[in-house]
Design an enzyme around this catalytic site. Sequence first.
Site, PDB file in Angstrom:
ATOM      1  N   GLU A   1      -5.246   1.846   2.376  1.00  0.00           N
ATOM      2  CA  GLU A   1      -5.233   0.679   3.269  1.00  0.00           C
ATOM      3  C   GLU A   1      -5.361   1.106   4.721  1.00  0.00           C
ATOM      4  OE1 GLU A   1      -3.506  -2.480   5.863  1.00  0.00           O
ATOM      5  OE2 GLU A   1      -2.884  -0.386   5.608  1.00  0.00           O
ATOM      6  N   GLU A   2      -4.790   2.241   5.059  1.00  0.00           N
ATOM      7  CA  GLU A   2      -4.833   2.707   6.446  1.00  0.00           C
ATOM      8  C   GLU A   2      -6.180   3.312   6.822  1.00  0.00           C
ATOM      9  OE1 GLU A   2      -2.653   2.033   8.522  1.00  0.00           O
ATOM     10  OE2 GLU A   2      -0.684   1.893   7.579  1.00  0.00           O
TER      11      GLU A   2
ATOM     12  N   GLU B   1       3.528  -6.372   3.790  1.00  0.00           N
ATOM     13  CA  GLU B   1       3.486  -5.792   5.133  1.00  0.00           C
ATOM     14  C   GLU B   1       4.732  -6.247   5.880  1.00  0.00           C
ATOM     15  OE1 GLU B   1       1.476  -3.716   6.608  1.00  0.00           O
ATOM     16  OE2 GLU B   1      -0.249  -3.616   5.240  1.00  0.00           O
TER      17      GLU B   1
ATOM     18  N   HIS C   1       3.661   3.185  12.605  1.00  0.00           N
ATOM     19  CA  HIS C   1       2.895   4.328  13.128  1.00  0.00           C
ATOM     20  C   HIS C   1       3.630   5.091  14.224  1.00  0.00           C
ATOM     21  CE1 HIS C   1      -1.107   2.114  11.881  1.00  0.00           C
ATOM     22  NE2 HIS C   1      -0.183   2.102  10.925  1.00  0.00           N
TER      23      HIS C   1
ATOM     24  N   ASP D   1       5.915   0.679   7.165  1.00  0.00           N
ATOM     25  CA  ASP D   1       4.483   0.444   6.908  1.00  0.00           C
ATOM     26  C   ASP D   1       3.952   1.432   5.880  1.00  0.00           C
ATOM     27  OD1 ASP D   1       1.929  -0.533   7.155  1.00  0.00           O
ATOM     28  OD2 ASP D   1       1.483   0.562   8.992  1.00  0.00           O
TER      29      ASP D   1
ATOM     30  N   HIS E   1       0.826  -1.218   0.000  1.00  0.00           N
ATOM     31  CA  HIS E   1       0.000   0.000   0.000  1.00  0.00           C
ATOM     32  C   HIS E   1       0.849   1.251   0.000  1.00  0.00           C
ATOM     33  CE1 HIS E   1       0.195   0.821   4.461  1.00  0.00           C
ATOM     34  NE2 HIS E   1       0.203  -0.493   4.563  1.00  0.00           N
TER      35      HIS E   1
ATOM     36  N   ASP F   1      -0.292   4.351   0.951  1.00  0.00           N
ATOM     37  CA  ASP F   1      -0.643   5.361   1.939  1.00  0.00           C
ATOM     38  C   ASP F   1       0.011   5.097   3.283  1.00  0.00           C
ATOM     39  OD1 ASP F   1      -2.378   3.094   2.162  1.00  0.00           O
ATOM     40  OD2 ASP F   1      -3.710   4.249   3.448  1.00  0.00           O
TER      41      ASP F   1
END
Length: 372
Positions: free
Chosen positions: A125-126, A149, A327, A94, A70, A72
């Site tokens: 995705e987030e 991932e 994150h 991530d 992903h 984003d």
Amino acid sequence: MRADLDRVEATRTLRGLVEIPSLSGEEAEAGAFLAERMKGLGYDVRTDAVGNVIGEIGDPTGPVIMMVGHLDTVPGILPVRESDGLLFGRGTVDAKGPLAAMAHAGARAAASGAGRFVVVGAVEEEATSRGAHHLAATLDAPDALLIGEPSGAGAVVVGYRGVLRFRYDVSCPPAHTSSPGPRAAELASDLWQAVRGLLPADAADGPLFDRASPALVALEGGLTRAHADISCRIPRGFDADRFLDAVRERAAGEHAVVGEITLIEHVPAVRTGRGGPLVRTFADAVRRRTGDVSIKVKLGTSDMNILAPHWGVPALAYGPGDSKLDHTDEEHISLEEYLLGVDVLAEALPALAQTLTRPADVPGSHPEERRL
């Protein structure tokens, strides 16, 4: 391409992606960069209606292995810098690191002639997994699916818990704070405590993967209006309808108030069998490159939860990087591990394709019959 130049180019792709901010819904610039990099690697590239970047390379008549990462990231721009072999920045782990690794590994694997390799940079995705839902609605199933991932270069992920998100909105008649009646903010808080009672953290033995766990995402309001946003990670076989009925019963209570439970998202848990050809073949490639392999399940949720059940294909997740840094303000990736991840994928992909070879007379085995 010489091995040393390939490593330089792979690092350039990663750093370029990380240097472009790409919050959910704002991935266009990062997607354009990825598209140009993949074109340079020999992919046929297109961007679909929602912004997913899709690159295809390799034998058009061979089995199709799709790799979905992903574009984003979560909010929070971090300064991009390199220090002692570590690249710092939002998305390094991530999940731009795994996505860039897949793009370069697919190009290397295509030289084997063993299969068709499709790399997707998915959007949102987030947030709501809009990109994955669009892929499921518009593309035919590949023969195998890899999700980009962070697993660590020496590990393979075979399962993710699901997620159940809902919102409780409640309103009460105006009243003085000295009155004995309920206040909206108190009722929203009470509902959160009721959810914790329905899914107590210490209610079951065994692995966390097989248990549900709630999280209070937001609690806002005052005397007359309030809301609570609640997200529950859920195991396989979780009865979401029964649980939500129990929550609604708690929300009704005995008070003359107006309350409503709104379902926001329900994505079931997913798990791939450890003994299948996909996991065995991929784990063997990891072991050859790293000396050992770990098979993991994760407590969060990914696009694997959406795509693998929809297509009914074998799936796993893999990517360099430490997921504990997801994150966080310290998000970074070891460039040595990132390049090792590229090597693992480049070795695993042709081996996987050989296990997936389809007879020529099987319907859907010809490229003109497939929508990829």
